[in-house]
Write an enzyme that holds these catalytic residues in place. Structure first.
Site, PDB file in Angstrom:
ATOM      1  N   GLU A  34       0.652  -1.068  -0.004  1.00 13.23           N
ATOM      2  CA  GLU A  34       0.106  -0.135   0.148  1.00 13.23           C
ATOM      3  C   GLU A  34       0.817   1.334  -0.011  1.00 13.23           C
ATOM      4  O   GLU A  34       0.598   2.178  -0.759  1.00 13.23           O
ATOM      5  CB  GLU A  34      -0.899  -0.083   1.303  1.00 13.23           C
ATOM      6  CG  GLU A  34      -2.148  -1.177   0.897  1.00 13.23           C
ATOM      7  CD  GLU A  34      -2.830  -1.273   2.206  1.00 13.23           C
ATOM      8  OE1 GLU A  34      -3.888  -1.392   2.328  1.00 13.23           O
ATOM      9  OE2 GLU A  34      -2.042  -1.689   3.189  1.00 13.23           O
ATOM     10  N   TYR A  35       1.961   1.234   0.682  1.00  9.18           N
ATOM     11  CA  TYR A  35       2.687   2.352   0.672  1.00  9.18           C
ATOM     12  C   TYR A  35       3.545   2.382  -0.642  1.00  9.18           C
ATOM     13  O   TYR A  35       3.725   3.758  -1.154  1.00  9.18           O
ATOM     14  CB  TYR A  35       3.945   1.860   1.715  1.00  9.18           C
ATOM     15  CG  TYR A  35       4.949   3.331   2.195  1.00  9.18           C
ATOM     16  CD1 TYR A  35       4.533   4.415   2.840  1.00  9.18           C
ATOM     17  CD2 TYR A  35       6.047   3.233   1.575  1.00  9.18           C
ATOM     18  CE1 TYR A  35       5.313   5.510   3.135  1.00  9.18           C
ATOM     19  CE2 TYR A  35       7.197   4.414   1.781  1.00  9.18           C
ATOM     20  CZ  TYR A  35       6.716   5.438   2.572  1.00  9.18           C
ATOM     21  OH  TYR A  35       7.327   6.583   2.527  1.00  9.18           O
ATOM     22  N   LEU A  82      15.882  -0.587  -1.522  1.00  8.19           N
ATOM     23  CA  LEU A  82      15.515  -1.655  -2.611  1.00  8.19           C
ATOM     24  C   LEU A  82      14.483  -1.274  -3.503  1.00  8.19           C
ATOM     25  O   LEU A  82      13.402  -0.924  -2.896  1.00  8.19           O
ATOM     26  CB  LEU A  82      15.481  -3.038  -2.089  1.00  8.19           C
ATOM     27  CG  LEU A  82      16.861  -3.622  -1.716  1.00  8.19           C
ATOM     28  CD1 LEU A  82      16.411  -4.868  -0.978  1.00  8.19           C
ATOM     29  CD2 LEU A  82      17.802  -3.937  -2.929  1.00  8.19           C
ATOM     30  N   LYS A 114      15.113 -11.932   1.913  1.00  3.37           N
ATOM     31  CA  LYS A 114      14.889 -10.576   2.349  1.00  3.37           C
ATOM     32  C   LYS A 114      14.511 -10.647   3.793  1.00  3.37           C
ATOM     33  O   LYS A 114      12.989 -11.011   4.149  1.00  3.37           O
ATOM     34  CB  LYS A 114      13.955  -9.972   1.439  1.00  3.37           C
ATOM     35  CG  LYS A 114      13.764  -8.382   1.729  1.00  3.37           C
ATOM     36  CD  LYS A 114      13.050  -7.600   0.510  1.00  3.37           C
ATOM     37  CE  LYS A 114      13.116  -6.181   0.894  1.00  3.37           C
ATOM     38  NZ  LYS A 114      12.594  -5.625   2.161  1.00  3.37           N
ATOM     39  N   LYS A 314       8.768  -9.332  -3.490  1.00  5.11           N
ATOM     40  CA  LYS A 314       8.452  -9.252  -2.243  1.00  5.11           C
ATOM     41  C   LYS A 314       7.208 -10.571  -2.480  1.00  5.11           C
ATOM     42  O   LYS A 314       6.570 -10.626  -3.544  1.00  5.11           O
ATOM     43  CB  LYS A 314       7.678  -7.995  -2.035  1.00  5.11           C
ATOM     44  CG  LYS A 314       8.615  -6.924  -1.870  1.00  5.11           C
ATOM     45  CD  LYS A 314       9.247  -6.630  -0.604  1.00  5.11           C
ATOM     46  CE  LYS A 314       7.900  -5.703   0.323  1.00  5.11           C
ATOM     47  NZ  LYS A 314       8.532  -5.129   1.189  1.00  5.11           N
ATOM     48  N   CYS A 410     -25.630 -16.800  27.185  1.00  4.04           N
ATOM     49  CA  CYS A 410     -25.030 -17.645  26.297  1.00  4.04           C
ATOM     50  C   CYS A 410     -26.097 -17.462  24.907  1.00  4.04           C
ATOM     51  O   CYS A 410     -27.095 -17.468  25.163  1.00  4.04           O
ATOM     52  CB  CYS A 410     -25.041 -18.990  26.787  1.00  4.04           C
ATOM     53  SG  CYS A 410     -24.619 -20.096  25.507  1.00  4.04           S
ATOM     54  N   CYS A 428     -19.947 -20.172  29.465  1.00  2.25           N
ATOM     55  CA  CYS A 428     -21.320 -20.688  29.468  1.00  2.25           C
ATOM     56  C   CYS A 428     -21.006 -21.861  30.357  1.00  2.25           C
ATOM     57  O   CYS A 428     -20.310 -22.957  29.474  1.00  2.25           O
ATOM     58  CB  CYS A 428     -22.015 -20.745  28.320  1.00  2.25           C
ATOM     59  SG  CYS A 428     -23.155 -22.022  28.452  1.00  2.25           S
ATOM     60  N   CYS A 434     -26.176 -27.116  26.899  1.00  2.00           N
ATOM     61  CA  CYS A 434     -25.938 -26.179  26.003  1.00  2.00           C
ATOM     62  C   CYS A 434     -25.660 -26.603  24.379  1.00  2.00           C
ATOM     63  O   CYS A 434     -24.733 -27.437  24.326  1.00  2.00           O
ATOM     64  CB  CYS A 434     -24.787 -25.131  26.269  1.00  2.00           C
ATOM     65  SG  CYS A 434     -24.499 -24.067  24.932  1.00  2.00           S
TER      66      CYS A 434
HETATM   67  S1  IVH Z   1      20.661  -5.401  -0.092  1.00  2.24           S
HETATM   68  C1  IVH Z   1      22.423  -1.633  -1.388  1.00  2.24           C
HETATM   69  N1  IVH Z   1      20.059  -7.692   0.723  1.00  2.24           N
HETATM   70  O1  IVH Z   1      15.518  -4.688   2.977  1.00  2.24           O
HETATM   71  C2  IVH Z   1      21.418  -2.690  -1.223  1.00  2.24           C
HETATM   72  N2  IVH Z   1      18.763  -5.779   1.598  1.00  2.24           N
HETATM   73  O2  IVH Z   1      13.515  -2.984   1.515  1.00  2.24           O
HETATM   74  C3  IVH Z   1      20.657  -2.894   0.004  1.00  2.24           C
HETATM   75  N3  IVH Z   1      17.350  -6.351   3.391  1.00  2.24           N
HETATM   76  O3  IVH Z   1      17.390  -1.546   2.978  1.00  2.24           O
HETATM   77  C4  IVH Z   1      20.085  -3.821   0.528  1.00  2.24           C
HETATM   78  N4  IVH Z   1      17.358  -8.562   3.399  1.00  2.24           N
HETATM   79  O4  IVH Z   1      17.605  -3.269   5.166  1.00  2.24           O
HETATM   80  C5  IVH Z   1      19.764  -6.538   0.905  1.00  2.24           C
HETATM   81  N5  IVH Z   1      19.466 -10.045   1.801  1.00  2.24           N
HETATM   82  C6  IVH Z   1      19.068  -8.577   1.749  1.00  2.24           C
HETATM   83  C7  IVH Z   1      18.365  -7.927   2.575  1.00  2.24           C
HETATM   84  C8  IVH Z   1      18.131  -6.553   2.427  1.00  2.24           C
HETATM   85  C9  IVH Z   1      16.659  -7.503   4.002  1.00  2.24           C
HETATM   86  C10 IVH Z   1      16.444  -5.055   3.592  1.00  2.24           C
HETATM   87  C11 IVH Z   1      17.773  -3.917   3.746  1.00  2.24           C
HETATM   88  C12 IVH Z   1      17.145  -2.864   2.712  1.00  2.24           C
HETATM   89  C13 IVH Z   1      15.632  -3.268   2.666  1.00  2.24           C
HETATM   90  C14 IVH Z   1      14.846  -2.565   1.352  1.00  2.24           C
END
Ligand code: IVH
Length: 676
Positions: A34-35, A82, A114, A314, A410, A428, A434
Site C-alpha cells: 500500500e505504501y 531496494l 529478504k 516481495k 449464552c 457458559c 448447551c
Molecule cells: S541489499 C544496497 N539484501 O531490505 C542494497 N537488503 O527494503 C541494500 N534487506 O534496506 C540492501 N534482506 O535493510 C539487501 N538480503 C538482503 C536483505 C536486505 C533485507 C533490507 C535492507 C534494505 C531493505 C529494503
C-alpha cells in the site's frame, strides 16, 4: 492544475504520515504494498506537475525523522533501499535491462532471503566494532552503538585469523526470532496491555531504545547482507565471495544464499521460500536478487534511493486492512464465548479472509474495536486470522461505527455468562445442555487427534444432532449406512466410507480416548501423561486428586477439571457407554529398546495386588526387559514390586529384613520410564 497541486499536497501529507509511523515510530498501519502504491501515485502526479522540484521529492528520500535521544552520524557510504516488485515474472524485465547495460547475455545473480528487520551499519576499524548506525535517512543514521553491543551475535572484534580490512561498514538486518517475538508479546500483553504487531516492529522498537539494557533483554539477532566502505587489499571481485569472506571474520550471514544465471531457478527459489517462510524462525518478506560481479554493479550504478543492480521480489503480505462489518459470538466446546469479527472480505497471501477472531472481551476493550472500525488483519502460517490493531478511526466513517455489545447470556442456551480471568474468559457453564457445546464436543470427538473419523464434518454432525441420531459420542458407533444416506448430500459411497472409518476407529489408544473426552485443559500432551500413568481406562476412571497431582505436568486446575468430570454422572455415563464400543490398543509395555539392557538378569519378586497392571501384563513387561521373576525373596533378590494389601505379606517383611529395594507401582513405573 490547481486540482493536481491540491491532490499532490494531500498525497504528500499522507505519505509523510505513513513514513513517520514506519521509520520513526516503528508502528506502521499500512502494508508495504500500500505504501509503494502511494509512492507510485505520487511519482505519476509529480511528473505531471510543472513546478515540482525533482530532488526535493519525498519519493527520493529513504527513512525519515530520527529519534532525538540518539546522536545522528553520517554513513561513509549512503545506505540505500531496494526497488520492489511483487510478481516474480517481472524479474525478466530486470534481467533484460541489466543485459543491455553491461552488454552481457549471461551473468551470475545472487539470490538471498529478504529479512524483515531493521537495517543497520556496523563500522569496524582495524577489526574492532566502533560504531553502529541505523539507516536513518540513508545519509545519516542514529547512533545505536551501545545498544548493538547487547546483540549477542554481533562480534565486537573481527576474527583476525584471516586478513581483515582497515575499515569496513558491515551492512545487514537486525531482527527478532519469531519464537522470541511471541514470548515478548505474551509478556507485554500481561504487563502493559500493548503488543508489537509484527517482529520487524518489535526488533526496531527494541533496538531504538534509550536504555541498552532493554535491547539486551529483547534478544535481537543480526544477519549481514552486504557492506559499505571497505578498505582492504584483495577485495573479492564478486558479492558471493565477499559475503563468504565476511562470514570468515565471524559475522553471521544467512546460509540461504544461492548463485544462478537462470531465471527459472530464481523463480524456483522464490516459490520455495514463499512456501517455507512459515517454517523459518525469523520473518522474511521476499527475496533479493543482486548482480554478483562487483565491477558490473559499479557499471550499472545507483539512483539516489536504490541500487539499479539489485531488486527485491516481495511476497504477498501477511497483513492487510479491512473493515469490521459485524461481530458474532461463538460458543466453544468448553463453553468459552469467542467474539468473531465478520469482515469485508480481503485476500491475504492467496486466501480470502471473511472472519477474524477477536479472542475475548478484554481484547475488544484493549484494541478499542468497534463495528465499522478499519482494522489491520494478520494471517500468518496456520494461525487463525486476527485483528492486530484498529487503524486510524478518525476517518469519515468514524461516525458510522457502533459499540460492540458483549452478550450477558449464552447465545446458544441463554445461561448467564460467567467472567473469569479479568475478562479474558467469558464462559457458559451449562456443559451438558448447551446445544452449541454439545455439537462442538461431538466435532472434537471425531477430530484427527481423537477418534479420527474421516468424512464426518461439522455440517453432517450438526444434522445428525438436530435429527437426534447422534447426541452423545457412543451414538456414532450405532450409525448405519442407511442413517447416513438419509442426510442430504450423503450418497452410498460416502456413507460406506464413514461406516468403515468408524469401524477402524473403534480400536483406539488410551491416550486418544482420554483426549476425545474433551475435558477442559486435557489436550494432547496431558492425555499422553495421563495414559502413561493410568495404563488402562479403569484406573483412569478411578483417578483421585492426590494421585493426579503427583503426575508431572498436571497442575491443580487440570486435576480439578478431571475429577469434576469423572465425578459427574452424565460424563461417566458417556464414558461407560463409549467403552462398550471400543477396543483399547495394547498398552505401551515399556519395553527397553536399547541394546545395553539395564535390567538384564535383575531378580524381582512381586507381592500384593497390582492396580496398574494385570499379572500377565507385568510378567510380560518384566520378562521382555530382562528381569528374572522369583517367587521367594532371598539375599540375591534385587527388587520387590509391592502392590496393595500387603500388611500380612511375608515377602515384604523378608525384603525389609534383607534390605531388598522395595518399589511401589508408581516408583517402578518411574524407574523403568527413566531408564527407557
Ligand atoms: S541489499 C544496497 N539484501 O531490505 C542494497 N537488503 O527494503 C541494500 N534487506 O534496506 C540492501 N534482506 O535493510 C539487501 N538480503 C538482503 C536483505 C536486505 C533485507 C533490507 C535492507 C534494505 C531493505 C529494503
Amino acid at each position: 492544475m490547481q486540482c493536481n497541486n491540491k491532490k499532490l499536497k494531500k498525497l504528500k501529507k499522507k505519505i509523510s504520515y505513513h513514513a513517520y509511523r514506519y521509520y520513526t515510530l516503528d508502528n506502521p498501519i499500512i502494508s508495504d504494498i500500500e505504501y509503494d502504491l502511494l509512492i507510485q501515485k505520487l511519482q505519476k502526479l509529480e511528473k505531471k506537475s510543472k513546478n515540482f522540484q525533482k530532488n526535493d521529492s519525498i519519493t527520493k528520500k529513504i527513512g525519515l525523522k530520527m529519534l532525538n535521544f540518539f546522536k545522528i552520524k553520517k554513513h561513509f557510504t549512503p545506505m540505500l533501499s531496494l526497488q520492489n516488485i511483487y510478481n516474480v515474472e517481472e524479474i525478466e524485465v530486470f534481467k533484460k535491462k541489466i543485459q543491455k547495460k553491461i552488454k552481457k547475455k549471461v551473468f551470475s545473480l545472487s539470490c538471498e532471503l529478504k529479512i524483515d528487520g531493521l537495517a543497520i551499519s556496523l563500522l569496524y576499524k582495524k577489526g574492532i566494532l566502533i560504531r553502529s548506525l541505523t539507516r536513518g535517512n540513508g545519509i545519516k543514521g542514529e547512533d545505536v552503538t551501545l545498544n548493538s553491543f547487547n546483540i549477542k551475535n554481533i562480534p565486537k572484534f573481527l576474527n583476525s585469523k584471516y586478513q581483515i580490512p582497515e575499515i569496513i561498514e558491515i551492512r545487514g538486518e537486525i531482527y527478532m526470532l519469531s519464537s522470541d517475538f511471541k514470548k515478548l508479546n505474551q509478556k507485554k500483553n500481561i504487563s502493559c496491555n500493548t503488543i508489537f504487531s509484527n517482529s520487524r516492529n518489535a526488533a526496531a522498537g527494541s533496538l531504538r531504545q534509550n536504555d541498552p539494557k532493554i535491547t539486551k533483554e529483547r534478544k535481537l539477532m543480526f544477519f549481514c547482507h552486504g557492506y559499505g566502505i571497505c578498505k582492504m587489499k584483495n577485495i573479492p571481485n564478486n558479492h558471493y565471495d565477499m559475503i563468504k569472506k565476511i562470514k570468515s571474520w565471524g559475522i553471521p550471514v544467512n546460509k540461504n544464499i544461492f548463485l544462478t544465471n537462470k531465471i527459472n531457478e530464481i523463480q524456483k527459489y522464490y516459490f520455495y521460500f514463499q512456501k517455507k517462510r512459515d517454517l523459518l524462525n525469523f520473518e522474511i518478506d521476499g527475496i533479493v536478487v543482486k548482480i554478483n560481479d562487483l565491477n558490473d554493479q559499479k557499471k550499472i550504478g545507483n539512483t539516489t534511493k536504490y541500487p539499479k543492480w539489485a531488486i527485491a521480489i516481495k511476497f504477498s503480505p501477511y497483513e492487510k486492512q479491512t473493515k469490521i462489518l459485524n461481530v458474532d459470538f461463538q460458543v466453544g466446546r468448553t463453553g468459552i464465548i469467542t467474539p468473531v469479527a465478520r469482515l469485508k472480505p480481503i485476500k491475504i497471501s492467496g486466501v480470502i479472509i471473511k472472519n477474524a477472531s477477536l479472542h475475548n472481551r478484554y481484547e475488544i476493550k484493549r484494541l478499542k474495536i468497534l463495528i465499522g472500525s478499519t482494522v489491520l488483519i494478520r494471517r500468518a502460517g496456520d494461525v487463525i486470522p486476527y485483528v492486530v490493531k484498529v487503524v486510524n478511526t478518525i476517518d469519515k466513517n468514524f461516525l458510522k461505527t457502533k459499540k460492540i455489545i458483549f452478550p450477558q447470556n449464552c447465545p446458544s442456551c441463554n445461561t448467564k455468562i460467567i467472567e473469569e480471568n479479568n475478562m479474558k474468559i467469558s464462559r457458559c457453564n451449562n456443559y451438558f445442555n448447551c446445544i452449541e457445546q454439545l455439537k462442538k464436543k461431538l466435532e472434537h470427538f471425531v477430530s484427527r487427534n481423537a477418534f479420527n473419523i474421516i468424512g464426518l464434518g461439522p455440517n453432517i454432525i450438526h444434522k445428525l444432532f438436530s435429527n437426534k441420531i447422534v447426541l452423545i459420542p457412543s451414538d456414532f458407533f450405532k450409525l448405519t449406512a442407511q442413517n447416513l444416506k438419509n442426510i442430504e448430500g450423503i450418497k452410498e459411497k460416502k456413507a460406506n466410507n464413514i461406516i468403515q472409518s468408524l469401524n477402524i476407529a473403534k480400536k483406539i489408544s488410551l491416550e486418544k480416548f482420554i483426549y476425545s473426552l474433551g475435558i477442559h485443559g486435557v489436550g494432547i500432551s496431558v492425555s499422553k501423561y495421563l495414559s502413561k500413568n493410568y495404563i488402562n481406562i479403569q484406573n483412569f476412571i478411578n483417578a483421585n486428586l492426590k494421585d493426579l497431582l503427583k503426575i508431572n505436568k498436571i497442575g491443580k486446575n487440570i486435576a480439578n477439571n478431571i475429577i469434576s468430570f469423572l465425578k459427574n454422572k452424565d460424563s461417566m455415563l458417556i464414558i461407560l457407554k463409549l467403552i462398550k464400543h471400543v477396543k483399547f490398543e495394547k498398552k505401551n509395555l515399556f519395553i527397553l529398546k536399547n541394546k545395553k539392557n539395564f535390567f538384564l538378569n535383575k531378580k524381582i519378586v512381586i507381592t500384593g495386588k497390582l492396580i496398574k497392571f494385570t499379572r500377565n501384563e507385568i510378567n510380560e513387561i518384566l520378562k521382555k526387559n530382562g528381569f528374572i521373576i522369583q517367587n521367594i525373596v532371598s539375599k540375591n533378590t534385587d527388587f520387590l514390586l509391592c502392590g496393595k494389601y500387603t500388611h500380612k505379606s511375608k515377602k515384604l517383611i523378608k525384603s525389609k529384613k534383607l534390605k531388598v529395594k522395595i518399589l511401589n507401582e508408581n516408583e517402578f513405573l518411574i524407574l523403568i520410564k527413566n531408564i527407557i
